[in-house]
Write a protein that holds these residues in place. Structure first.
Motif, PDB file in Angstrom:
ATOM      1  N   ASP A  37      35.619 -22.862   8.035  1.00 31.98           N
ATOM      2  CA  ASP A  37      34.438 -22.950   7.037  1.00 31.98           C
ATOM      3  C   ASP A  37      34.341 -24.647   6.461  1.00 31.98           C
ATOM      4  O   ASP A  37      35.139 -24.798   5.470  1.00 31.98           O
TER       5      ASP A  37
ATOM      6  N   CYS B 255      30.408 -13.885  13.648  1.00 30.13           N
ATOM      7  CA  CYS B 255      29.134 -14.192  12.340  1.00 30.13           C
ATOM      8  C   CYS B 255      29.683 -13.224  10.846  1.00 30.13           C
ATOM      9  O   CYS B 255      29.962 -11.978  11.553  1.00 30.13           O
ATOM     10  N   ALA B 256      29.438 -13.552   9.536  1.00 28.23           N
ATOM     11  CA  ALA B 256      30.167 -12.563   8.909  1.00 28.23           C
ATOM     12  C   ALA B 256      29.694 -11.723   8.985  1.00 28.23           C
ATOM     13  O   ALA B 256      30.120 -11.559   7.709  1.00 28.23           O
TER      14      ALA B 256
ATOM     15  N   PRO C 137      32.667 -26.945   3.611  1.00 24.01           N
ATOM     16  CA  PRO C 137      32.292 -26.832   2.220  1.00 24.01           C
ATOM     17  C   PRO C 137      31.042 -27.525   2.234  1.00 24.01           C
ATOM     18  O   PRO C 137      30.231 -28.533   3.159  1.00 24.01           O
ATOM     19  N   SER C 138      29.536 -26.935   1.988  1.00 24.54           N
ATOM     20  CA  SER C 138      28.267 -27.468   1.663  1.00 24.54           C
ATOM     21  C   SER C 138      28.423 -29.322   1.445  1.00 24.54           C
ATOM     22  O   SER C 138      28.991 -29.422   0.209  1.00 24.54           O
TER      23      SER C 138
ATOM     24  N   ARG D 256      37.511 -15.361  13.046  1.00 29.02           N
ATOM     25  CA  ARG D 256      36.869 -17.441  13.381  1.00 29.02           C
ATOM     26  C   ARG D 256      36.927 -17.145  14.815  1.00 29.02           C
ATOM     27  O   ARG D 256      36.683 -18.681  14.661  1.00 29.02           O
TER      28      ARG D 256
ATOM     29  N   ARG E  72      23.897 -29.103  10.236  1.00 29.38           N
ATOM     30  CA  ARG E  72      25.022 -27.841  10.198  1.00 29.38           C
ATOM     31  C   ARG E  72      25.404 -26.333  10.834  1.00 29.38           C
ATOM     32  O   ARG E  72      23.779 -26.039  10.114  1.00 29.38           O
TER      33      ARG E  72
ATOM     34  N   ASP F 111      26.529 -22.577   9.959  1.00 24.49           N
ATOM     35  CA  ASP F 111      27.008 -21.877   9.222  1.00 24.49           C
ATOM     36  C   ASP F 111      27.243 -20.560   9.843  1.00 24.49           C
ATOM     37  O   ASP F 111      26.145 -19.571   8.885  1.00 24.49           O
TER      38      ASP F 111
ATOM     39  N   LEU G  40      29.746 -18.380   9.281  1.00 21.70           N
ATOM     40  CA  LEU G  40      30.578 -17.901   7.935  1.00 21.70           C
ATOM     41  C   LEU G  40      30.822 -17.635   6.864  1.00 21.70           C
ATOM     42  O   LEU G  40      31.005 -17.080   6.219  1.00 21.70           O
ATOM     43  N   PHE G  41      29.217 -17.325   6.522  1.00 26.31           N
ATOM     44  CA  PHE G  41      28.222 -17.564   5.192  1.00 26.31           C
ATOM     45  C   PHE G  41      27.662 -16.709   5.491  1.00 26.31           C
ATOM     46  O   PHE G  41      26.378 -16.714   5.681  1.00 26.31           O
TER      47      PHE G  41
END
Length: 371
Positions: A358, A321-322, A360-361, A306, A241, A243, A245-246
């Motif tokens: 987003d 990106c965040a 979650p992990s 987003r 994945r 990520d 957004l983090f």
């Protein structure tokens, strides 16, 4: 018999000894996947051209196994190539520790064993057999990235240079003295799949170049500094994945877009990489495979945005990106579809928005619509 007869006999013996010792050195090749098959092919070609003073007398590979969606039992790529090129002996032991296999290897009387992505641990009983030892083709610049996925982890880490090392095999993983290495810079269009093929071929060339020094005893080994070693752990599908957004700053100076671009490159072709996206306001969340990505020259001031957009020239989707960096998605694959470029995917949205989600992990299955 007179002196003349004695001299004739001595000369005959000398010629016979010269003929017996002039045979090509005996090499046994161990490998399994396609990249190893390319290295084997290069070695066989070099041998047929009388380079390196050696011949491939046997190949060792993983046993035939179920592969593909249909789970058909197939031989490894090295096994198939060895048959195609007429290698006299092909062995597929279940383990390199197998006593019957070790007996067969001893009977082959190898001068050198060569390994390239063989996939099995080689015990001491194996390493004692070849007269000149065992050399391994390893796709990293040792001592950096010892382990199962060296090139993949090198690319993921954003290394500016990659390379291949030929080293002597010892019991400790990838810790043996170095015979030779070759470095090359990472380019924007590099992928792991293409680089692996290139580096294994380069490794085969290095092997051939240094074989004469091995045969005559002049080869020089460079010990590794284990204090500089890094571990290249096996890839896991759970890592696929992306990520965006983090904002997980890792202290290496790379932006999120750079880290994700490096991951896309390093995880090609397996396990691949994907983004969780929502097409339209009320649509389900799905996985969008990312097959080619670059870092955009532009940044966004709207952190937390987003929505994915299309670049002005239609060559890439722009994913924010965040940290304000932007990842360009140049080639993607939606669920149950073929790979496509950015414009084709964008046109398929038919005006709907594309939003990063987003996940979650640990919750990779955001939707049943996965690839």
């Amino acid at each position: 018999r007179g002196p003349g007869s004695l001299l004739w006999t001595t000369a005959s013996v000398a010629r016979a000894l010269s003929t017996s010792t002039a045979r090509p050195h005996r090499v046994v090749f161990l490998g399994s996947p396609a990249v190893a098959a390319r290295a084997l092919d290069a070695l066989i070609t070099a041998s047929s051209n009388n380079a390196g003073d050696f011949e491939i007398v046997a190949c060792v590979s993983q046993p035939p196994a179920k592969k593909g969606r249909k789970k058909l039992v197939r031989k490894s790529e090295v096994h198939e190539l060895a048959e195609e090129r007429g290698v006299a002996t092909i062995l597929t032991p279940p383990s390199a520790r197998d006593p019957a296999f070790l007996d067969t290897l001893r009977a082959l009387e190898p001068d050198l064993c060569v390994t390239a992505a063989y996939g099995q641990f080689l015990p001491e009983a194996f390493l004692e057999i070849p007269a000149k030892g065992t050399w391994n083709i390893h796709p990293s610049l040792l001592p950096r990235w010892r382990g199962a996925a060296p090139l993949q982890r090198s690319l993921e880490a954003g290394d500016a240079e990659v390379g291949v090392t030929v080293l002597q095999t010892v019991l400790a993983m990838d810790a043996g003295p170095i015979v030779a290495r070759r470095v090359r810079p990472v380019r924007d269009d590099d992928t792991c799949a293409a680089l692996l093929e290139e580096l294994f071929l380069t490794g085969a060339e290095l092997l051939v170049d240094h074989m004469p020094a091995l045969w005559d005893g002049s080869v020089e080994y460079e010990p590794q500094d284990s204090a500089l070693a890094t571990r290249a752990k096996k890839l896991d599908v759970a890592e696929a994945r992306l990520d965006l957004l983090f904002d997980d700053r890792q202290g290496d100076g790379r932006s999120i877009a750079q880290r994700m671009r490096d991951k896309v490159r390093g995880f090609d072709p397996w396990p691949g990489t994907w983004l969780a996206v929502r097409r339209g306001v009320d649509a389900d969340v799905v996985r969008l495979k990312v097959l080619d990505a670059r870092v955009a020259e532009t940044t966004t001031d709207t952190k937390g945005d987003r929505l994915v957009s299309l670049r002005a020239d239609s060559a890439a989707l722009l994913a924010p990106c965040a940290d304000g960096s932007v990842l360009e998605l140049r080639k993607v694959q939606p669920p149950n579809k073929k790979p496509m470029d950015a414009l084709a995917y964008w046109n398929g949205l038919r005006g709907a928005t594309l939003e990063l989600v987003d996940v979650p992990s640990g919750e990779g299955d955001a939707s049943s619509s996965t690839e």
